[in-house]
Design an enzyme around this catalytic site. Structure first.
Site, PDB file in Angstrom:
ATOM      1  CG  HIS A 137      -2.149  -0.810   1.078  1.00 33.82           C
ATOM      2  ND1 HIS A 137      -2.184  -2.142   1.432  1.00 33.82           N
ATOM      3  CD2 HIS A 137      -3.389  -0.523   0.597  1.00 33.82           C
ATOM      4  CE1 HIS A 137      -3.395  -2.625   1.181  1.00 33.82           C
ATOM      5  NE2 HIS A 137      -4.139  -1.668   0.679  1.00 33.82           N
ATOM      6  CE  LYS A 141      -4.240  -0.358   4.608  1.00 37.37           C
ATOM      7  NZ  LYS A 141      -5.480   0.357   4.945  1.00 37.37           N
TER       8      LYS A 141
END
Length: 240
Positions: A137, A141
């Site tokens: 990600h 995040k």
């Protein structure tokens, strides 16, 4: 007049959701961020038909509970607070309210979940294969592993009795745990992979998001679906 929507959290996901909701003729009544959280009153919540919540792990529980207290259905995509999710779901049922929580609202990811469950059941009898989960990600995040990866791991554990949990690498190797790697780089919207390895070969299933649009479209679909309903739901209910 289109569906009246409140956005709790207005980061990149909230903005993507807004764009799709407006295309579908919905009315964005308010947008709440950390900066104006104090403006969120029960009366303000009751101005809308449904709330879409994509905030932060430390805010999600209170946000969802306030929506339920106000009697307004809530669609929540925040992850990293699953330890309190059961409490919110019980409260929803007590209030005869409506909520959807999903670790991922993408239609493609939810199809991936179904494939993962099928493969896990097949692999339960194949001790020569060991699973490994990898998720990638963007650097913003906050939770690791991702909520989607945790769902994937929970599905594997439900079918494979030889494992009693998971461990985030680089933890010390434990044969009783499924290992998971969480990578944070650039602006990657989300890649999830389950790798099955034996001494002779390897099987890999992967879902790779190209943008946030798939997640946003699923969240908007869920918001349309939940209005007028009562109960605790997941994205599988929406797709079904």
């Amino acid at each position: 007049m289109g569906l009246k929507v409140g956005l709790l959290g207005y980061g990149k996901m909230g903005q993507a959701i807004e764009s799709i909701a407006l295309e579908k003729g919905m009315d964005i009544v308010w947008r709440i961020t950390k900066a104006n959280r104090h403006e969120l009153t029960n009366a303000r919540i009751q101005e809308v038909d449904v709330v879409i919540e994509f905030s932060r792990p430390e805010s999600a529980f209170d946000n969802v509970m306030q929506c339920l207290e106000s009697g307004i259905p809530v669609v929540c995509g925040s992850t990293g607070w699953q330890d309190r999710l059961g409490q919110a779901q019980s409260f929803c049922q007590q209030q005869q309210g409506a909520m959807i929580w999903a670790s991922n609202f993408s239609i493609g990811v939810n199809l991936f979940f179904a494939i993962n469950q099928y493969v896990a059941k097949m692999m339960a009898a194949r001790a020569e294969y060991s699973p490994h989960v990898t998720e990638i990600h963007h650097i913003h995040k906050l939770d690791a592993p991702s909520g989607t990866a945790v769902t994937i791991l929970d599905q594997l554990l439900a079918s494979m009795n030889q494992y009693d949990g998971w461990q985030l690498e680089p933890a010390a190797s434990d044969a009783g745990k499924i290992s998971v790697t969480a990578i944070r780089e650039g602006e990657v919207p989300g890649t999830h992979q389950v790798q099955w390895t034996s001494s002779t070969d390897e099987i890999i299933i992967t879902h790779k998001a190209h943008s946030r649009q798939g997640f946003a479209m699923g969240a908007v679909l869920a918001a349309q679906w939940i209005v007028g309903k009562q109960g605790v739901f997941g994205m599988e209910d929406v797709i079904r």
